[in-house]
Motif scaffolding. Structure first.
Motif, PDB file in Angstrom:
ATOM      1  N   SER A 129       0.822  -1.205   0.000  1.00 11.21           N
ATOM      2  CA  SER A 129       0.000   0.000   0.000  1.00 11.21           C
ATOM      3  C   SER A 129       0.860   1.260   0.000  1.00 11.21           C
ATOM      4  O   SER A 129       0.539   2.247  -0.677  1.00 11.21           O
ATOM      5  CB  SER A 129      -0.930  -0.010   1.218  1.00 11.21           C
ATOM      6  OG  SER A 129      -1.725   1.143   1.263  1.00 11.21           O
ATOM      7  N   ALA A 130       1.962   1.218   0.734  1.00 17.39           N
ATOM      8  CA  ALA A 130       2.847   2.387   0.788  1.00 17.39           C
ATOM      9  C   ALA A 130       3.438   2.706  -0.576  1.00 17.39           C
ATOM     10  O   ALA A 130       3.524   3.878  -0.963  1.00 17.39           O
ATOM     11  CB  ALA A 130       3.966   2.141   1.805  1.00 17.39           C
ATOM     12  N   VAL A 131       3.842   1.679  -1.324  1.00 13.26           N
ATOM     13  CA  VAL A 131       4.398   1.925  -2.662  1.00 13.26           C
ATOM     14  C   VAL A 131       3.319   2.511  -3.566  1.00 13.26           C
ATOM     15  O   VAL A 131       3.550   3.491  -4.276  1.00 13.26           O
ATOM     16  CB  VAL A 131       4.943   0.631  -3.315  1.00 13.26           C
ATOM     17  CG1 VAL A 131       5.551   0.932  -4.672  1.00 13.26           C
ATOM     18  CG2 VAL A 131       5.956  -0.050  -2.442  1.00 13.26           C
ATOM     19  N   LEU A 132       2.133   1.908  -3.536  1.00 10.12           N
ATOM     20  CA  LEU A 132       1.044   2.371  -4.397  1.00 10.12           C
ATOM     21  C   LEU A 132       0.641   3.807  -4.076  1.00 10.12           C
ATOM     22  O   LEU A 132       0.426   4.615  -4.978  1.00 10.12           O
ATOM     23  CB  LEU A 132      -0.163   1.447  -4.245  1.00 10.12           C
ATOM     24  CG  LEU A 132       0.040  -0.001  -4.696  1.00 10.12           C
ATOM     25  CD1 LEU A 132      -1.108  -0.868  -4.201  1.00 10.12           C
ATOM     26  CD2 LEU A 132       0.200  -0.095  -6.203  1.00 10.12           C
ATOM     27  N   ALA A 133       0.530   4.127  -2.801  1.00  8.95           N
ATOM     28  CA  ALA A 133       0.077   5.452  -2.385  1.00  8.95           C
ATOM     29  C   ALA A 133       1.121   6.541  -2.582  1.00  8.95           C
ATOM     30  O   ALA A 133       0.789   7.676  -2.911  1.00  8.95           O
ATOM     31  CB  ALA A 133      -0.343   5.416  -0.917  1.00  8.95           C
ATOM     32  N   ASN A 134       2.387   6.182  -2.406  1.00 10.12           N
ATOM     33  CA  ASN A 134       3.432   7.195  -2.385  1.00 10.12           C
ATOM     34  C   ASN A 134       4.284   7.281  -3.644  1.00 10.12           C
ATOM     35  O   ASN A 134       4.919   8.305  -3.880  1.00 10.12           O
ATOM     36  CB  ASN A 134       4.358   6.961  -1.187  1.00 10.12           C
ATOM     37  CG  ASN A 134       3.608   7.043   0.123  1.00 10.12           C
ATOM     38  OD1 ASN A 134       2.681   7.826   0.275  1.00 10.12           O
ATOM     39  ND2 ASN A 134       3.981   6.212   1.075  1.00 10.12           N
ATOM     40  N   LYS A 135       4.327   6.189  -4.435  1.00 11.22           N
ATOM     41  CA  LYS A 135       5.248   6.169  -5.574  1.00 11.22           C
ATOM     42  C   LYS A 135       4.591   5.837  -6.902  1.00 11.22           C
ATOM     43  O   LYS A 135       4.760   6.545  -7.876  1.00 11.22           O
ATOM     44  CB  LYS A 135       6.388   5.183  -5.311  1.00 11.22           C
ATOM     45  CG  LYS A 135       7.306   5.611  -4.179  1.00 11.22           C
ATOM     46  CD  LYS A 135       8.542   4.770  -4.130  1.00 11.22           C
ATOM     47  CE  LYS A 135       9.509   5.338  -3.102  1.00 11.22           C
ATOM     48  NZ  LYS A 135      10.816   4.725  -3.228  1.00 11.22           N
ATOM     49  N   LEU A 136       3.893   4.703  -6.991  1.00  9.68           N
ATOM     50  CA  LEU A 136       3.366   4.242  -8.278  1.00  9.68           C
ATOM     51  C   LEU A 136       2.067   3.492  -8.071  1.00  9.68           C
ATOM     52  O   LEU A 136       2.084   2.460  -7.398  1.00  9.68           O
ATOM     53  CB  LEU A 136       4.394   3.318  -8.972  1.00  9.68           C
ATOM     54  CG  LEU A 136       4.022   2.789 -10.350  1.00  9.68           C
ATOM     55  CD1 LEU A 136       4.023   3.931 -11.365  1.00  9.68           C
ATOM     56  CD2 LEU A 136       4.983   1.706 -10.802  1.00  9.68           C
ATOM     57  N   PRO A 137       0.948   3.986  -8.533  1.00  6.76           N
ATOM     58  CA  PRO A 137       0.793   5.220  -9.296  1.00  6.76           C
ATOM     59  C   PRO A 137       0.926   6.491  -8.469  1.00  6.76           C
ATOM     60  O   PRO A 137       1.108   7.563  -9.009  1.00  6.76           O
ATOM     61  CB  PRO A 137      -0.596   5.110  -9.918  1.00  6.76           C
ATOM     62  CG  PRO A 137      -1.258   3.936  -9.347  1.00  6.76           C
ATOM     63  CD  PRO A 137      -0.265   3.189  -8.530  1.00  6.76           C
ATOM     64  N   GLY A 138       0.833   6.381  -7.145  1.00 12.75           N
ATOM     65  CA  GLY A 138       1.174   7.516  -6.296  1.00 12.75           C
ATOM     66  C   GLY A 138      -0.007   8.323  -5.792  1.00 12.75           C
ATOM     67  O   GLY A 138      -1.163   7.913  -5.910  1.00 12.75           O
ATOM     68  N   PRO A 139       0.301   9.490  -5.216  1.00 15.25           N
ATOM     69  CA  PRO A 139      -0.715  10.336  -4.591  1.00 15.25           C
ATOM     70  C   PRO A 139      -1.870  10.662  -5.531  1.00 15.25           C
ATOM     71  O   PRO A 139      -1.672  10.924  -6.714  1.00 15.25           O
ATOM     72  CB  PRO A 139       0.061  11.607  -4.217  1.00 15.25           C
ATOM     73  CG  PRO A 139       1.473  11.158  -4.064  1.00 15.25           C
ATOM     74  CD  PRO A 139       1.647  10.073  -5.094  1.00 15.25           C
ATOM     75  N   GLY A 140      -3.086  10.626  -4.961  1.00 17.58           N
ATOM     76  CA  GLY A 140      -4.294  10.942  -5.717  1.00 17.58           C
ATOM     77  C   GLY A 140      -5.011   9.718  -6.249  1.00 17.58           C
ATOM     78  O   GLY A 140      -6.158   9.800  -6.668  1.00 17.58           O
ATOM     79  N   THR A 141      -4.349   8.557  -6.240  1.00 14.35           N
ATOM     80  CA  THR A 141      -4.974   7.330  -6.728  1.00 14.35           C
ATOM     81  C   THR A 141      -5.745   6.657  -5.597  1.00 14.35           C
ATOM     82  O   THR A 141      -5.545   6.959  -4.423  1.00 14.35           O
ATOM     83  CB  THR A 141      -3.928   6.361  -7.298  1.00 14.35           C
ATOM     84  OG1 THR A 141      -2.983   6.037  -6.283  1.00 14.35           O
ATOM     85  CG2 THR A 141      -3.195   6.988  -8.474  1.00 14.35           C
ATOM     86  N   VAL A 142      -6.638   5.747  -5.974  1.00 15.03           N
ATOM     87  CA  VAL A 142      -7.483   5.066  -4.990  1.00 15.03           C
ATOM     88  C   VAL A 142      -7.338   3.553  -5.178  1.00 15.03           C
ATOM     89  O   VAL A 142      -7.441   3.044  -6.299  1.00 15.03           O
ATOM     90  CB  VAL A 142      -8.961   5.481  -5.163  1.00 15.03           C
ATOM     91  CG1 VAL A 142      -9.862   4.713  -4.206  1.00 15.03           C
ATOM     92  CG2 VAL A 142      -9.119   6.981  -4.964  1.00 15.03           C
ATOM     93  N   TYR A 143      -7.129   2.866  -4.080  1.00 17.94           N
ATOM     94  CA  TYR A 143      -7.009   1.405  -4.045  1.00 17.94           C
ATOM     95  C   TYR A 143      -8.390   0.787  -4.315  1.00 17.94           C
ATOM     96  O   TYR A 143      -9.339   1.060  -3.596  1.00 17.94           O
ATOM     97  CB  TYR A 143      -6.574   1.021  -2.640  1.00 17.94           C
ATOM     98  CG  TYR A 143      -5.503  -0.012  -2.468  1.00 17.94           C
ATOM     99  CD1 TYR A 143      -5.398  -1.113  -3.291  1.00 17.94           C
ATOM    100  CD2 TYR A 143      -4.612   0.106  -1.410  1.00 17.94           C
ATOM    101  CE1 TYR A 143      -4.410  -2.066  -3.073  1.00 17.94           C
ATOM    102  CE2 TYR A 143      -3.633  -0.839  -1.178  1.00 17.94           C
ATOM    103  CZ  TYR A 143      -3.538  -1.923  -2.021  1.00 17.94           C
ATOM    104  OH  TYR A 143      -2.573  -2.867  -1.799  1.00 17.94           O
ATOM    105  N   LEU A 144      -8.499  -0.057  -5.320  1.00 14.28           N
ATOM    106  CA  LEU A 144      -9.761  -0.733  -5.613  1.00 14.28           C
ATOM    107  C   LEU A 144      -9.755  -2.205  -5.219  1.00 14.28           C
ATOM    108  O   LEU A 144     -10.809  -2.766  -4.935  1.00 14.28           O
ATOM    109  CB  LEU A 144     -10.090  -0.631  -7.104  1.00 14.28           C
ATOM    110  CG  LEU A 144     -10.363   0.760  -7.650  1.00 14.28           C
ATOM    111  CD1 LEU A 144     -10.615   0.694  -9.151  1.00 14.28           C
ATOM    112  CD2 LEU A 144     -11.536   1.404  -6.933  1.00 14.28           C
ATOM    113  N   GLY A 145      -8.591  -2.838  -5.243  1.00 15.03           N
ATOM    114  CA  GLY A 145      -8.555  -4.257  -4.919  1.00 15.03           C
ATOM    115  C   GLY A 145      -7.146  -4.768  -4.738  1.00 15.03           C
ATOM    116  O   GLY A 145      -6.189  -4.160  -5.224  1.00 15.03           O
TER     117      GLY A 145
END
Length: 142
Positions: free
Chosen positions: A69-85
């Protein structure tokens, strides 16, 4: 990139990858137990954990998965994206003192739906401990 420093869906290409690494500490395991209420003695009680197939305490699986989750939220795709699954397969235990490297790699981009699918892997010393798939809703430049 979006105004928050994240990638817009139009910026993403299969093969793009990012990672974070974190050494799991005693405090991490105890704090995660408090936050999640996962107080399984295999995580907190060394004497009990010695009697299990692990031979000692292990970190909560979802603690390590949180690094994805940290990689997804902070790097790729990064800030502004939303976790769907997220899918996860736990392959090996993580112990206090292990450094977990979480890596995500873009597998698929669906621009019209603003979604991307990424392969997610956590490893310790090059050995896979978690593997899975992450689906994200992305920002757009349009």
């Amino acid at each position: 990139m979006n105004s928050l420093g994240g990638y817009n869906i139009e910026d993403l290409q299969p093969g793009m990858s990012a990672s974070v690494a974190k050494t799991v500490t005693e405090a991490d395991v105890v704090l995660f137990a408090g936050i999640s209420t996962d107080v399984n003695p295999v995580h907190l009680d060394e004497e009990f954990a010695k009697t299990t197939q692990f031979g000692g305490r292990i970190a909560q699986g979802m603690l390590s998965a949180g690094f994805i989750s940290a990689v997804l939220a902070n790097k790729l795709p990064g800030p502004g994206t939303v976790y769907l699954g997220q899918t996860l397969k736990f392959k090996a235990p993580v112990r206090i003192g292990d450094t977990v490297r979480a890596t995500v790699t873009v597998r698929e981009v669906t621009t019209g739906k603003r979604r991307c699918v990424l392969d997610s892997v956590c490893s310790v010393n090059g050995k896979t401990v978690i593997e899975g798939e992450s689906t994200m809703y992305c920002t757009t430049a349009a």
